[in-house]
Design an enzyme around this catalytic site. Structure first.
Site, PDB file in Angstrom:
ATOM      1  N   ASP A 116       0.851  -1.184   0.000  1.00 32.37           N
ATOM      2  CA  ASP A 116       0.000   0.000   0.000  1.00 32.37           C
ATOM      3  C   ASP A 116       0.888   1.237   0.000  1.00 32.37           C
ATOM      4  O   ASP A 116       1.755   1.378   0.868  1.00 32.37           O
ATOM      5  CB  ASP A 116      -0.884  -0.022   1.247  1.00 32.37           C
ATOM      6  CG  ASP A 116      -2.063   0.923   1.126  1.00 32.37           C
ATOM      7  OD1 ASP A 116      -2.382   1.358   0.004  1.00 32.37           O
ATOM      8  OD2 ASP A 116      -2.678   1.228   2.168  1.00 32.37           O
ATOM      9  N   HIS A 123      -3.869  13.818   0.802  1.00 31.96           N
ATOM     10  CA  HIS A 123      -4.107  12.874   1.899  1.00 31.96           C
ATOM     11  C   HIS A 123      -2.952  12.896   2.901  1.00 31.96           C
ATOM     12  O   HIS A 123      -3.170  13.005   4.106  1.00 31.96           O
ATOM     13  CB  HIS A 123      -4.291  11.454   1.352  1.00 31.96           C
ATOM     14  CG  HIS A 123      -4.382  10.415   2.433  1.00 31.96           C
ATOM     15  ND1 HIS A 123      -5.453  10.329   3.292  1.00 31.96           N
ATOM     16  CD2 HIS A 123      -3.515   9.451   2.821  1.00 31.96           C
ATOM     17  CE1 HIS A 123      -5.250   9.335   4.148  1.00 31.96           C
ATOM     18  NE2 HIS A 123      -4.073   8.787   3.887  1.00 31.96           N
ATOM     19  N   GLU A 187     -10.482   3.671   3.443  1.00 35.26           N
ATOM     20  CA  GLU A 187      -9.524   4.360   2.586  1.00 35.26           C
ATOM     21  C   GLU A 187      -9.874   4.002   1.153  1.00 35.26           C
ATOM     22  O   GLU A 187      -9.772   2.835   0.752  1.00 35.26           O
ATOM     23  CB  GLU A 187      -8.074   3.977   2.923  1.00 35.26           C
ATOM     24  CG  GLU A 187      -7.667   4.483   4.293  1.00 35.26           C
ATOM     25  CD  GLU A 187      -6.163   4.470   4.561  1.00 35.26           C
ATOM     26  OE1 GLU A 187      -5.445   3.700   3.886  1.00 35.26           O
ATOM     27  OE2 GLU A 187      -5.721   5.234   5.434  1.00 35.26           O
ATOM     28  N   GLU A 189      -9.151   3.673  -2.497  1.00 39.04           N
ATOM     29  CA  GLU A 189      -7.889   3.551  -3.222  1.00 39.04           C
ATOM     30  C   GLU A 189      -8.093   2.858  -4.563  1.00 39.04           C
ATOM     31  O   GLU A 189      -9.135   2.262  -4.827  1.00 39.04           O
ATOM     32  CB  GLU A 189      -6.886   2.716  -2.400  1.00 39.04           C
ATOM     33  CG  GLU A 189      -6.702   3.217  -0.984  1.00 39.04           C
ATOM     34  CD  GLU A 189      -5.457   2.658  -0.301  1.00 39.04           C
ATOM     35  OE1 GLU A 189      -4.547   2.178  -1.018  1.00 39.04           O
ATOM     36  OE2 GLU A 189      -5.399   2.714   0.929  1.00 39.04           O
ATOM     37  N   ASP A 221      -9.246   0.049   1.851  1.00 34.06           N
ATOM     38  CA  ASP A 221      -8.318  -0.410   2.886  1.00 34.06           C
ATOM     39  C   ASP A 221      -8.874   0.014   4.245  1.00 34.06           C
ATOM     40  O   ASP A 221      -8.434   0.996   4.844  1.00 34.06           O
ATOM     41  CB  ASP A 221      -6.938   0.214   2.639  1.00 34.06           C
ATOM     42  CG  ASP A 221      -5.844  -0.481   3.439  1.00 34.06           C
ATOM     43  OD1 ASP A 221      -5.921  -1.711   3.594  1.00 34.06           O
ATOM     44  OD2 ASP A 221      -4.922   0.207   3.901  1.00 34.06           O
ATOM     45  N   ARG A 225      -8.537   3.594  13.156  1.00 41.04           N
ATOM     46  CA  ARG A 225      -7.611   4.699  13.429  1.00 41.04           C
ATOM     47  C   ARG A 225      -7.086   4.689  14.860  1.00 41.04           C
ATOM     48  O   ARG A 225      -5.967   5.133  15.117  1.00 41.04           O
ATOM     49  CB  ARG A 225      -8.288   6.037  13.153  1.00 41.04           C
ATOM     50  CG  ARG A 225      -8.773   6.217  11.737  1.00 41.04           C
ATOM     51  CD  ARG A 225      -7.632   6.151  10.741  1.00 41.04           C
ATOM     52  NE  ARG A 225      -8.132   6.312   9.368  1.00 41.04           N
ATOM     53  CZ  ARG A 225      -7.396   6.103   8.298  1.00 41.04           C
ATOM     54  NH1 ARG A 225      -6.138   5.699   8.405  1.00 41.04           N
ATOM     55  NH2 ARG A 225      -7.908   6.256   7.099  1.00 41.04           N
ATOM     56  N   GLN A 228      -4.463   1.929  15.014  1.00 45.52           N
ATOM     57  CA  GLN A 228      -3.317   2.374  14.216  1.00 45.52           C
ATOM     58  C   GLN A 228      -2.486   3.436  14.932  1.00 45.52           C
ATOM     59  O   GLN A 228      -1.254   3.374  14.960  1.00 45.52           O
ATOM     60  CB  GLN A 228      -3.848   2.919  12.890  1.00 45.52           C
ATOM     61  CG  GLN A 228      -2.789   3.406  11.916  1.00 45.52           C
ATOM     62  CD  GLN A 228      -3.396   4.064  10.664  1.00 45.52           C
ATOM     63  OE1 GLN A 228      -4.608   4.014  10.445  1.00 45.52           O
ATOM     64  NE2 GLN A 228      -2.548   4.659   9.852  1.00 45.52           N
ATOM     65  N   THR A 245      -9.192  -5.890   3.841  1.00 48.32           N
ATOM     66  CA  THR A 245      -9.005  -4.990   2.703  1.00 48.32           C
ATOM     67  C   THR A 245      -9.892  -5.540   1.596  1.00 48.32           C
ATOM     68  O   THR A 245      -9.737  -6.695   1.196  1.00 48.32           O
ATOM     69  CB  THR A 245      -7.532  -4.985   2.240  1.00 48.32           C
ATOM     70  OG1 THR A 245      -6.702  -4.603   3.336  1.00 48.32           O
ATOM     71  CG2 THR A 245      -7.325  -4.035   1.087  1.00 48.32           C
ATOM     72  N   GLU A 346     -10.307  12.299   7.243  1.00 49.47           N
ATOM     73  CA  GLU A 346     -10.184  13.632   6.641  1.00 49.47           C
ATOM     74  C   GLU A 346     -11.539  14.326   6.527  1.00 49.47           C
ATOM     75  O   GLU A 346     -11.649  15.530   6.786  1.00 49.47           O
ATOM     76  CB  GLU A 346      -9.559  13.521   5.249  1.00 49.47           C
ATOM     77  CG  GLU A 346      -8.117  13.036   5.259  1.00 49.47           C
ATOM     78  CD  GLU A 346      -7.686  12.552   3.883  1.00 49.47           C
ATOM     79  OE1 GLU A 346      -7.191  13.360   3.092  1.00 49.47           O
ATOM     80  OE2 GLU A 346      -7.876  11.352   3.597  1.00 49.47           O
TER      81      GLU A 346
END
Lengths: 401, 401
Positions: A116, A123, A187, A189, A221, A225, A228, A245, A346
């Site tokens: 990834d 971002h 996420e 992607e 993905d 948070r 993480q 994922t 975000e």
């Protein structure tokens, strides 16, 4: 023009023809190609001698086909177009068309390694501002190399697979606690699927992208948070990502995206030679993010700072081998505006600003039962549109036990 | 006592019996088990009906056998011991013994996902002091969870595979440059091989370690420190590691290590419940590191802060699935003394202190042509020793092109 009348004007006409693996009528998984709202059964087509790929289309995954390489990919594609456009083939081919609503789409290929990247400047700088307020929004290496890391290949799943809210450890003012993630995120992607392998100790240069990469998927993905944020120093994200994922079921071949290449953003400072791609091109994929049916974002892939060719060159510059089925993803796609971001981190600016959904409810991060759908389209030939399908997931409650 | 006279007193007697995959006499790879300085051809043994494992021993990798689970692992092991000890089997079995010096040992299993932990307190605090002088030597999360990340499964190779010095990007006072790594290093580690898979969304608790893990390999996680230092923020190591990870050819089954379990270091603060293993045991594996034949270190695995059972519980706590062939490594094994460290970064304290080799030459990091051999032994039953084989690699020059 295809004789599949329903496919005319579709984003899945014969200019697209993405590959997938499907199950129908209780049979085991078979390779197919989408045309309109049908799947053309390629297993059946190869069995009938209508298309020949050395039995690579008669497998339960795309891997053997992916390994064939560009010349044979083109031969097969050309033949499929012929089968779907020449009236003379209609009688033989029509029985091999299965309505899309009668199939289950499964993981289209066995994933080798999953990498990834982190290639959207918007971002990366948003995340920098949210996680390191007052610090540098972009770290010093970011404009010099496409930052990336390895994810867990074994938890890459097909679109539609329930996303079980992960349990895990997060930090609090009173110390670490264990429980369901409270900041579950997406996420949005784009993933690149490697077909042709490369040897250990070799390298794949920026000019060899199309010789190795077969095509493109959409990818979510899923990210916890809170997990993480506590775990990621100094070795990077781990359990905050490795629970799931999701990828879209259709692998759109590069041939279908020939009209979607656009100049990528200029890079300043200039990159080192091994990363210099001339022409420096990105893909004009227009993503959409729907949260329980409310369109919350439209991330533009064309604005990504690092291109797919640069990512692949970087990934292999140290001699790392490629295997058929390797998957590398762009990193979260975010544009400059708040309605163009590819993560809820975000969108809600770290959970500080609520999002209003169409049903009147509000969200910061994902609630149990929420569904997120990421879709995309690209410009095709002669004013057509190329559909990239969707990657969908619904959050299932954590399993505490 | 085995009738294989040469195996008596060996660290590879019938108390050990590690599994591997070998090639000999131009034939394709076969599964074997080591006894003394012979390989017992298990493919031949199963073909002859001497041992039965549903053809799992007649495959080119150990994966099918690894998937069988503990009950069948024990049955097969018991039968092999019987074949090698009962005189009545000698006539049938002896022709299946191939001298070790007549075989090539290849990668014993297809690697699923590869995870690397960071579980030696001495290593983590040494690295912290070298990379962040004046800062915290251990980051705040380190005593609360076994820090880890995903590595590249596709570049895990068999012992003996040449290690090509990676090209890559490193930072200098004049900005980033591209070239061969100038700080090529080793990481002496122990790897755990997963046999029995677990479902996505499930978890493998600390008590289920032995139900899922088949055995142990030695591992050298070759590392380019200059590439790693420049790339690793914020997503962790990537190209500084992904060019090559070597493993020993013999997978030592957990049964052979039954006498090697010892109390692991006490953990303070107390860990969260999901990481609490009672009893809290590590493995008394005694590693050796030889640099061009000079013994430079003897890292003690028994002192690792996080145990293999805790690592597995952490790895899966978020619902990550296990696959047969998943490999997770301990992280660099370093003891408290300088002659017990598992990396040259530590041995030379960041390259500041030279190491004198037996030929009179000195080193900081690896030179082209250098060979590193990592070995290990463990206490076996009744005063015996269990050998874990060796993982060897020689540095080949970079390929600039």
């Amino acid at each position: 023009m295809t004789w599949v009348a329903e496919a005319a004007g579709s984003a899945y006409g014969v200019h697209n023809l993405p590959y997938g693996v499907f199950r129908s009528a209780g049979r085991s998984p078979r390779i197919g190609v989408r045309v309109g709202d049908f799947v053309l059964d390629l297993d059946g087509a190869e069995a009938a001698g209508l298309v020949l790929a050395g039995d690579a289309l008669r497998q339960p995954t795309l891997n053997a086909f992916l390994a064939l390489g560009r010349a044979q990919w083109t031969t097969v594609r050309t033949r499929i177009v012929e089968l779907l456009t020449a009236e003379e083939h209609r009688a033989a081919v029509q029985p091999l068309l299965v309505p899309l609503d009668q199939v289950e789409l499964v993981l289209p290929f066995e994933v080798g390694d999953y990498v990834d990247f982190y290639s959207s400047e918007h971002h990366a700088s948003n995340v920098g501002q949210i996680f390191r307020p007052g610090g540098q929004s972009l770290l010093p290496n970011w404009r010099h190399l496409p930052v990336g890391y390895h994810g867990r290949a074994g938890t890459v799943v097909a679109s539609g697979t329930p996303v079980v809210r992960p349990m895990g450890q997060r930090n609090t003012p009173d110390g670490p606690v264990y429980g369901p993630s409270t900041r579950l995120d997406i996420e949005a992607e784009v993933g690149f699927v490697v077909g042709v392998p490369s040897p250990l100790g070799g390298r794949v240069g920026v000019d060899d992208f199309a010789a190795h990469v077969f095509g493109v998927v959409l990818l979510n993905d899923w990210s916890a948070r809170d997990i993480q944020a506590w775990e990621y120093q100094p070795l990077g994200p781990f359990l905050g990502k490795s629970f799931c994922t999701s990828i879209s079921p259709w692998v759109v071949p590069l041939e279908a995206l020939a009209d979607a290449w656009v100049p990528a953003p200029a890079q300043e400072p200039a990159v080192l030679d091994y990363l210099r791609d001339v022409p420096h091109l990105g893909l004009d994929l227009r993503l959409t993010v729907d949260w329980n049916g409310t369109r919350v974002s439209e991330p533009p892939f064309a604005g990504m700072y690092w291109t797919p060719a640069q990512q692949l060159a970087h990934l292999t510059v140290n001699g790392a081998a490629l295997r058929t089925g390797d998957l590398y993803a762009s990193g979260t796609v975010s544009g400059p505006r708040r309605d163009q971001v590819g993560s809820f981190l975000e969108l809600t600016w770290g959970g500080a600003e609520k999002v209003l959904l169409a049903d009147g409810s509000t969200r910061t991060f994902l609630a149990d039962g929420d569904t997120v759908t990421i879709g995309a389209t690209a410009p095709g030939p002669d004013g057509t549109t190329v559909g990239l399908g969707e990657v969908v997931g619904t959050i299932a409650p954590a399993r505490p036990d």
